[in-house]
Scaffold this motif. Structure first.
Motif: not given
Length: 357
Positions: A25-30, A125-127, A150-156, A353-357
């Motif tokens: 199983p894989v984790t859904r991208a978030k 949609k966001v963790v 499953g976070c393939e994109k991260i806002l730091f 987060l513009g363009g990511w969500i």
């Protein structure tokens, strides 16, 4: 892999649309959001403080002297004595109920409110999580945890309204160090300085107005005290000093004040070289000698109350003013988990987060 490549079998997990039946199983991208604060020791005893101070003072962004010159001094002299004095300072403000520093308590509370507000805006949609540059929870552990979720994109998101090399830059550095060790790197964005954001300025001004309204008498002057940096940093291109000066000006304009009602100063100086000034601890004493009997102090560079505000300002700097002849000292708390502060942080994050969500 994108979210469209995953067929969900259960909430948060599924299988790759093109994979065979034996594929795990894989984790859904978030998308992940990490609120990053300065750091905290795990306890106030000598060895806990020494570990924390060693990590902090060994950071080249904080003390950029050559290692051959700095490390013998740090390991042989400073870390022999300073854990005792720093531990005493932390003990005076320690959250005994939770057995942790106020910074950790406040950052956790900020994160919980931030996550709840972001969930109302974006759903699941966001963790959201938080980390510390020094101490725990470490930046490395939190980024790895988000990736496992499953976070393939991260806002730091460094919680520093003004950019500075020893704060924003070192927080970002630590995040990228983790990426350097990962086989599969998430995409990452870093949040820039947000001291000019209207919602942040509104929250800052509201905190001043509320504190002044609650005070027994109106302070003569507000001292905006920022953490200090060597003057050399300014000359080498660090924008921090200029952004602090602009923050004070923008706050003054938000409040509708004139120049006589607010001043800028800098705290936490150490070492022999020249630092940006004036130094808060000296400047408040000078204000008292000039006849100001009641002053207020605010710390616009700190998103959360910590040892630099609760101990240094509300004890050391307060004492300096009172001993010089001042009579009333008012501390304006950091924005902490105020609702208007959380709303400002959410607005900043949504923009990034513009363009990511």
């Amino acid at each position: 892999m994108s979210a469209s490549d995953v067929e969900l079998d259960q909430p948060g997990q599924g299988r790759l649309a093109h994979a065979g039946p034996d594929h795990p199983p894989v984790t859904r991208a978030k998308v992940g959001v990490v609120l990053a604060n300065l750091g905290t020791p795990d306890a106030t005893d000598y060895w806990s403080m020494r570990r924390y101070l060693n990590e902090f003072l060994s950071d080249k962004r904080v003390v950029d002297y050559a290692s051959w010159k700095w490390q013998p001094l740090l390991q042989g002299i400073i870390l022999t004595k300073r854990p005792f004095s720093s531990g005493k300072a932390y003990r005076s403000i320690w959250n005994e109920e939770k057995d942790e520093s106020p910074l950790l308590t406040i950052t956790r509370d900020q994160t919980a409110k931030f996550a709840a507000r972001l969930e109302r805006e974006l759903g699941d949609k966001v963790v959201v999580d938080f980390c510390m540059r020094y101490g725990n929870p470490s930046t490395d552990s939190v980024l790895r945890r988000l990736q496992a979720q499953g976070c393939e994109k991260i806002l730091f998101f460094p919680l520093y309204p003004q950019y500075a090399s020893p704060t924003s830059a070192t927080a970002n550095d630590q995040a990228f160090r983790t990426l350097m060790k990962l086989k599969w790197q998430p995409a990452i964005r870093t949040v820039p300085a947000y001291f000019e954001h209207p919602a942040y300025l509104d929250a800052l001004a509201a905190s001043v107005t509320e504190t002044y309204t609650a005070a027994e008498s109106r302070p003569d002057i507000l001292v905006a005290s920022y953490h200090g940096v060597p003057k050399r940093y300014l000359m080498e291109g660090d924008p921090y000093h200029c952004q602090c000066q602009k923050t004070t000006r923008l706050l003054k304009e938000r409040l509708g004040w004139d120049d006589s009602q607010i001043v800028t100063a800098f705290q936490s100086q150490f070492g022999p070289e020249e630092w940006v000034g004036p130094q808060t601890v000296d400047h408040v004493a000078e204000l008292a000698r000039q006849g100001h009997k009641h002053i207020a102090v605010i710390s616009p560079a700190f998103a959360s109350d910590c040892v630099e505000t609760l101990e240094e300002i509300n004890e050391e700097i307060r004492d300096s003013f009172l001993h010089a002849g001042g009579e009333h000292f008012t501390y304006v708390p950091c924005l902490n988990d105020r609702d208007d502060h959380i709303e400002a942080l959410v607005q900043v994050a949504l923009n990034e987060l513009g363009g990511w969500i």
